[in-house]
Design an enzyme around this catalytic site. Structure first.
Site, PDB file in Angstrom:
ATOM      1  N   ASP A  48       0.842  -1.200   0.000  1.00 43.31           N
ATOM      2  CA  ASP A  48       0.000   0.000   0.000  1.00 43.31           C
ATOM      3  C   ASP A  48       0.877   1.251   0.000  1.00 43.31           C
ATOM      4  OD1 ASP A  48      -2.492  -1.227  -0.058  1.00 43.31           O
ATOM      5  OD2 ASP A  48      -2.569  -1.466   2.115  1.00 43.31           O
ATOM      6  N   ASN A 124      -4.755   8.663   2.022  1.00 39.66           N
ATOM      7  CA  ASN A 124      -5.088   8.058   3.326  1.00 39.66           C
ATOM      8  C   ASN A 124      -5.561   9.102   4.334  1.00 39.66           C
ATOM      9  OD1 ASN A 124      -4.621   5.356   2.919  1.00 39.66           O
ATOM     10  ND2 ASN A 124      -2.602   5.327   3.892  1.00 39.66           N
ATOM     11  N   GLU A 125      -4.662  10.032   4.651  1.00 41.93           N
ATOM     12  CA  GLU A 125      -4.993  10.986   5.711  1.00 41.93           C
ATOM     13  C   GLU A 125      -4.013  12.145   5.742  1.00 41.93           C
ATOM     14  OE1 GLU A 125      -1.878   9.102   6.519  1.00 41.93           O
ATOM     15  OE2 GLU A 125      -3.307   7.714   7.390  1.00 41.93           O
ATOM     16  N   ARG A 150      -6.785  19.898  22.856  1.00 40.01           N
ATOM     17  CA  ARG A 150      -5.450  19.882  23.484  1.00 40.01           C
ATOM     18  C   ARG A 150      -4.993  18.437  23.528  1.00 40.01           C
ATOM     19  NH1 ARG A 150      -8.051  23.936  25.931  1.00 40.01           N
ATOM     20  NH2 ARG A 150      -6.896  25.866  26.298  1.00 40.01           N
ATOM     21  N   ASP A 152      -1.916  15.390  21.658  1.00 42.06           N
ATOM     22  CA  ASP A 152      -0.765  15.136  20.780  1.00 42.06           C
ATOM     23  C   ASP A 152      -1.038  15.547  19.348  1.00 42.06           C
ATOM     24  OD1 ASP A 152       0.461  14.080  22.952  1.00 42.06           O
ATOM     25  OD2 ASP A 152       0.938  12.136  22.050  1.00 42.06           O
ATOM     26  N   THR A 163      -8.537   2.512   7.290  1.00 43.20           N
ATOM     27  CA  THR A 163      -7.898   1.304   7.818  1.00 43.20           C
ATOM     28  C   THR A 163      -6.421   1.532   8.162  1.00 43.20           C
ATOM     29  OG1 THR A 163      -7.662   0.674   5.503  1.00 43.20           O
ATOM     30  CG2 THR A 163      -9.415  -0.416   6.752  1.00 43.20           C
ATOM     31  N   LYS A 167      -7.454   3.902  11.969  1.00 40.84           N
ATOM     32  CA  LYS A 167      -7.924   2.723  12.714  1.00 40.84           C
ATOM     33  C   LYS A 167      -7.105   2.536  13.990  1.00 40.84           C
ATOM     34  CE  LYS A 167      -8.906  -2.195  12.312  1.00 40.84           C
ATOM     35  NZ  LYS A 167      -8.042  -2.596  13.437  1.00 40.84           N
ATOM     36  N   SER A 168      -5.787   2.762  13.895  1.00 36.64           N
ATOM     37  CA  SER A 168      -4.944   2.611  15.091  1.00 36.64           C
ATOM     38  C   SER A 168      -5.317   3.623  16.164  1.00 36.64           C
ATOM     39  CB  SER A 168      -3.471   2.804  14.725  1.00 36.64           C
ATOM     40  OG  SER A 168      -3.084   1.853  13.781  1.00 36.64           O
TER      41      SER A 168
HETATM   42  P1  NAP Z   1       4.498   2.764   5.990  1.00 36.12           P
HETATM   43  O1  NAP Z   1       5.583   2.057   6.681  1.00 36.12           O
HETATM   44  O2  NAP Z   1       4.564   2.996   4.509  1.00 36.12           O
HETATM   45  O3  NAP Z   1       3.092   2.050   6.283  1.00 36.12           O
HETATM   46  C1  NAP Z   1       2.753   1.585   7.559  1.00 36.12           C
HETATM   47  C2  NAP Z   1       1.793   0.420   7.362  1.00 36.12           C
HETATM   48  O4  NAP Z   1       0.486   0.932   7.006  1.00 36.12           O
HETATM   49  C3  NAP Z   1       2.214  -0.553   6.256  1.00 36.12           C
HETATM   50  O5  NAP Z   1       2.012  -1.865   6.715  1.00 36.12           O
HETATM   51  C4  NAP Z   1       1.250  -0.193   5.122  1.00 36.12           C
HETATM   52  O6  NAP Z   1       0.971  -1.300   4.250  1.00 36.12           O
HETATM   53  C5  NAP Z   1      -0.004   0.160   5.903  1.00 36.12           C
HETATM   54  N1  NAP Z   1      -0.986   0.975   5.186  1.00 36.12           N
HETATM   55  C6  NAP Z   1      -0.827   2.028   4.345  1.00 36.12           C
HETATM   56  N2  NAP Z   1      -1.996   2.483   3.899  1.00 36.12           N
HETATM   57  C7  NAP Z   1      -2.965   1.695   4.459  1.00 36.12           C
HETATM   58  C8  NAP Z   1      -4.376   1.658   4.389  1.00 36.12           C
HETATM   59  N3  NAP Z   1      -5.074   2.532   3.656  1.00 36.12           N
HETATM   60  N4  NAP Z   1      -5.029   0.690   5.091  1.00 36.12           N
HETATM   61  C9  NAP Z   1      -4.356  -0.210   5.829  1.00 36.12           C
HETATM   62  N5  NAP Z   1      -3.017  -0.219   5.957  1.00 36.12           N
HETATM   63  C10 NAP Z   1      -2.331   0.728   5.277  1.00 36.12           C
HETATM   64  O7  NAP Z   1       4.268   4.119   6.807  1.00 36.12           O
HETATM   65  P2  NAP Z   1       4.397   5.646   6.442  1.00 36.12           P
HETATM   66  O8  NAP Z   1       5.185   5.828   5.175  1.00 36.12           O
HETATM   67  O9  NAP Z   1       4.843   6.324   7.678  1.00 36.12           O
HETATM   68  O10 NAP Z   1       2.863   6.074   6.178  1.00 36.12           O
HETATM   69  C11 NAP Z   1       2.072   5.546   5.145  1.00 36.12           C
HETATM   70  C12 NAP Z   1       0.715   5.208   5.701  1.00 36.12           C
HETATM   71  O11 NAP Z   1       0.827   4.196   6.687  1.00 36.12           O
HETATM   72  C13 NAP Z   1       0.015   6.367   6.384  1.00 36.12           C
HETATM   73  O12 NAP Z   1      -0.783   7.069   5.468  1.00 36.12           O
HETATM   74  C14 NAP Z   1      -0.789   5.712   7.505  1.00 36.12           C
HETATM   75  O13 NAP Z   1      -2.162   5.524   7.184  1.00 36.12           O
HETATM   76  C15 NAP Z   1      -0.149   4.364   7.687  1.00 36.12           C
HETATM   77  N6  NAP Z   1       0.477   4.356   9.014  1.00 36.12           N
HETATM   78  C16 NAP Z   1      -0.189   3.762  10.018  1.00 36.12           C
HETATM   79  C17 NAP Z   1       0.320   3.801  11.301  1.00 36.12           C
HETATM   80  C18 NAP Z   1      -0.421   3.144  12.410  1.00 36.12           C
HETATM   81  O14 NAP Z   1      -1.375   2.431  12.102  1.00 36.12           O
HETATM   82  N7  NAP Z   1      -0.053   3.394  13.645  1.00 36.12           N
HETATM   83  C19 NAP Z   1       1.525   4.429  11.579  1.00 36.12           C
HETATM   84  C20 NAP Z   1       2.199   5.018  10.518  1.00 36.12           C
HETATM   85  C21 NAP Z   1       1.644   4.981   9.232  1.00 36.12           C
HETATM   86  P3  NAP Z   1       2.077  -1.924   3.255  1.00 36.12           P
HETATM   87  O15 NAP Z   1       2.979  -2.743   4.109  1.00 36.12           O
HETATM   88  O16 NAP Z   1       1.238  -2.749   2.312  1.00 36.12           O
HETATM   89  O17 NAP Z   1       2.791  -0.790   2.561  1.00 36.12           O
END
Ligand code: NAP
Length: 275
Positions: A48, A124-125, A150, A152, A163, A167-168
């Site tokens: 993704d 995504n966001e 107020r 983070d 998702t 979601k987290s």
């Molecule tokens: P990243 O390492 O590229 O992604 C973090 C994880 O989020 C990877 O496993 C990725 O899947 C998965 N992901 C991305 N878009 C998703 C979606 N729409 N639904 C479900 N899972 C998804 O992290 P990054 O470059 O910092 O940020 C990219 C995206 O990752 C952000 O837009 C955010 O939504 C998500 N993210 C989530 C968290 C969390 O849940 N705490 C933290 C940081 C980022 P793949 O392994 O298939 O790439």
């Protein structure tokens, strides 16, 4: 002749599939884009995260492109196909031009205190956070003051992004056909003195949010998807559903809730080996 953009991550398997794709394009009467050209289709090979990069690479002509995701890890939310299905993907492009689905994007307009303005789309966001001290931020909805947050930070997600980080943070998973966007809180301060809603909220397509961080918050971090801007001094950020949408080739149909189930629950009852 249909023009194809190929975006891939640096995993050996992704590189190998991308090379196979490039070699097979001419066999199907397709051609890879040259630098600066707008493709008809973008095929991302990876996860993704790779599709997020592809989206940002082609954001300026997003309404003219259909995306196709080949995954080289686990099934993703934007990646339907396996590397072993490259021929089906290319044949599908030839036969199913009209089969596409489109999903909402988030429009983000950032006004910095120094007068600079930036416009970006998020798939995504968008998140707005302070790592150095509590973020204090007024939230307006459709032109009306709603609350002073107020904590983070705040996350504003699209339905397909629901998702991800959303979601987290305890936000709801939204079906991507819903025309709405969602705001979730990160570690809000809630006590007798300070109060915000402390629940995710879902806003319809005709409403918008304006975030106005307190001027004392000089070091705000902004993310849109995987992109990151540290230590910004922000006057305001306007967030709403964008006029533009992302289009995916839909010649492989996948039930959305099956995808959610297999990504997050992986219920043994759905496993054919489970007796
Ligand atoms: P990243 O390492 O590229 O992604 C973090 C994880 O989020 C990877 O496993 C990725 O899947 C998965 N992901 C991305 N878009 C998703 C979606 N729409 N639904 C479900 N899972 C998804 O992290 P990054 O470059 O910092 O940020 C990219 C995206 O990752 C952000 O837009 C955010 O939504 C998500 N993210 C989530 C968290 C969390 O849940 N705490 C933290 C940081 C980022 P793949 O392994 O298939 O790439």
């Amino acid at each position: 002749m249909k023009k194809i953009g190929i975006v891939y991550n640096q995993k050996p398997l992704s590189i190998s599939y991308a090379q196979q794709l490039k070699a097979k394009l001419p066999l199907y009467g397709l051609t890879e884009i040259s630098v600066g050209e707008t493709p008809d289709y973008v095929i991302s090979v990876g996860g993704d995260g790779t599709l997020l990069s592809a989206f940002h690479q082609f954001q300026s002509s997003i309404d003219q492109i259909q995306f196709i995701g080949i995954h080289t890890g686990h099934l993703g939310f934007y990646t339907d196909w396996l590397g072993s299905q490259i021929d089906q993907v290319l044949q599908g492009i030839l036969e199913n031009e009209a089969d596409s689905v489109s999903y909402p994007l988030l429009s983000v307009d950032i006004s910095l205190a120094n007068g600079q303005k930036h416009h970006i789309l998020a798939l995504n966001e968008c998140s707005v956070r302070s790592h150095r001290k509590t973020m204090v931020c007024d939230v307006e909805i459709k032109g009306q003051f709603f609350e002073t947050f107020r904590g983070d930070g705040l996350c504003i997600a699209t339905p397909t992004g629901s998702t991800g980080l959303n979601k987290s943070l305890g936000g709801a998973v939204m079906h991507p056909r819903i025309e709405a966007f969602q705001m979730t809180e990160m570690a809000s301060v809630n006590n007798r003195v300070y109060r915000s809603l402390a629940s995710p909220i879902i806003l319809p397509a005709d409403e918008w949010l304006i975030l106005k961080p307190d001027p004392s918050n000089e070091w705000i971090d902004i993310t849109t998807d995987h992109l990151f801007w540290a230590d910004q001094t922000i006057e305001s950020i306007r967030l709403e559903l964008a006029k533009e949408r992302i289009h995916f080739a839909s010649f492989k149909h996948m039930h959305y809730w099956n995808r959610v189930e297999s990504s997050f629950i992986a219920n043994l009852k759905n496993d054919s080996n489970y007796k």
